[in-house]
Design a protein around this motif. Structure first.
Motif, PDB file in Angstrom:
ATOM      1  N   SER A  50       0.822  -1.216   0.000  1.00 36.61           N
ATOM      2  CA  SER A  50       0.000   0.000   0.000  1.00 36.61           C
ATOM      3  C   SER A  50       0.857   1.267   0.000  1.00 36.61           C
ATOM      4  N   ASN A  51       2.074   1.181   0.509  1.00 35.92           N
ATOM      5  CA  ASN A  51       2.979   2.324   0.416  1.00 35.92           C
ATOM      6  C   ASN A  51       3.472   2.518  -1.015  1.00 35.92           C
ATOM      7  N   ALA A  52       3.591   1.427  -1.763  1.00 38.75           N
ATOM      8  CA  ALA A  52       4.065   1.499  -3.142  1.00 38.75           C
ATOM      9  C   ALA A  52       2.928   1.746  -4.132  1.00 38.75           C
ATOM     10  N   ASN A  53       1.682   1.400  -3.737  1.00 29.34           N
ATOM     11  CA  ASN A  53       0.545   1.486  -4.643  1.00 29.34           C
ATOM     12  C   ASN A  53      -0.503   2.431  -4.070  1.00 29.34           C
ATOM     13  N   PRO A  54      -0.576   3.660  -4.548  1.00 29.93           N
ATOM     14  CA  PRO A  54      -1.546   4.610  -3.993  1.00 29.93           C
ATOM     15  C   PRO A  54      -2.994   4.186  -4.204  1.00 29.93           C
ATOM     16  N   GLY A  55      -3.249   3.335  -5.168  1.00 30.00           N
ATOM     17  CA  GLY A  55      -4.613   2.910  -5.447  1.00 30.00           C
ATOM     18  C   GLY A  55      -5.265   2.150  -4.312  1.00 30.00           C
ATOM     19  N   SER A  56      -4.484   1.605  -3.404  1.00 27.98           N
ATOM     20  CA  SER A  56      -5.054   0.856  -2.286  1.00 27.98           C
ATOM     21  C   SER A  56      -5.493   1.761  -1.138  1.00 27.98           C
ATOM     22  N   LYS A  57      -5.218   3.060  -1.219  1.00 24.65           N
ATOM     23  CA  LYS A  57      -5.581   4.001  -0.157  1.00 24.65           C
ATOM     24  C   LYS A  57      -6.508   5.113  -0.663  1.00 24.65           C
ATOM     25  N   LEU A  58      -7.183   4.883  -1.789  1.00 26.71           N
ATOM     26  CA  LEU A  58      -8.012   5.937  -2.375  1.00 26.71           C
ATOM     27  C   LEU A  58      -9.278   6.195  -1.582  1.00 26.71           C
ATOM     28  N   VAL A  59      -9.634   7.473  -1.476  1.00 28.85           N
ATOM     29  CA  VAL A  59     -10.904   7.914  -0.907  1.00 28.85           C
ATOM     30  C   VAL A  59     -11.437   9.035  -1.790  1.00 28.85           C
ATOM     31  N   VAL A  60     -12.746   9.271  -1.715  1.00 32.82           N
ATOM     32  CA  VAL A  60     -13.394  10.290  -2.537  1.00 32.82           C
ATOM     33  C   VAL A  60     -13.296  11.646  -1.857  1.00 32.82           C
ATOM     34  N   ARG A  61     -12.951  12.653  -2.639  1.00 34.14           N
ATOM     35  CA  ARG A  61     -12.949  14.048  -2.193  1.00 34.14           C
ATOM     36  C   ARG A  61     -13.688  14.862  -3.247  1.00 34.14           C
ATOM     37  N   GLY A  62     -14.408  15.883  -2.812  1.00 32.09           N
ATOM     38  CA  GLY A  62     -15.151  16.721  -3.744  1.00 32.09           C
ATOM     39  C   GLY A  62     -16.552  16.206  -3.967  1.00 32.09           C
ATOM     40  N   MET A  63     -17.292  16.894  -4.842  1.00 34.26           N
ATOM     41  CA  MET A  63     -18.672  16.517  -5.120  1.00 34.26           C
ATOM     42  C   MET A  63     -18.960  16.596  -6.606  1.00 34.26           C
ATOM     43  N   VAL A  64     -19.881  15.806  -7.035  1.00 32.18           N
ATOM     44  CA  VAL A  64     -20.433  15.749  -8.383  1.00 32.18           C
ATOM     45  C   VAL A  64     -19.321  15.752  -9.434  1.00 32.18           C
TER      46      VAL A  64
END
Length: 125
Positions: free
Chosen positions: A61-75
């Motif tokens: 997970s330190n090497a792959n940012p995709g495993s720590k993704l979260v949503v920010r913003g709207m629409v």
């Protein structure tokens, strides 16, 4: 994470559909299953332990940012950003195909707080 090099990208149309489906039917997710069979000549216990898997997931997970993704913003301005927690590793002992899903595993993952990914290790068939 205020690092100018932090991973971030727009949420795709298909991902927006998945996020909407999750709101209508919690637990909607993509599952990937890897089967591993330990077969040793002297029937020793598996070398794949929860602790070893947690260590491997933390490194990945330190090497792959995709495993720590979260949503920010709207629409239309919503983005995935790599600010979430690393994927947890859960252990389910002796899980059989006929067993009901453990209540702890039946909780939906939150795309806004994370984690949005988890690893489940079972000793079942």
């Amino acid at each position: 994470m205020n690092d100018e090099h932090a991973y971030s990208r727009r949420i795709s149309f298909n991902e927006k559909l998945y996020l909407a489906a999750e709101q209508l039917n919690p637990g909607f997710c993509i599952q990937v299953v890897f089967q591993h069979t330990n077969s040793t000549a002297d029937n020793r216990r598996s070398s794949l332990t929860k602790e070893r898997l947690e260590h491997a997931v933390a490194l990945a997970s330190n090497a792959n940012p995709g495993s720590k993704l979260v949503v920010r913003g709207m629409v239309g301005w919503s983005r995935w950003v790599a600010e979430g927690p690393p994927p947890p590793v859960r252990m389910v002992e002796n899980w059989k195909k006929s067993d009901h899903i453990d209540a702890e595993l039946d909780k939906p993952l939150c795309p806004f707080r994370g984690p949005t990914c988890e690893v489940v290790l079972t000793t079942g068939p």
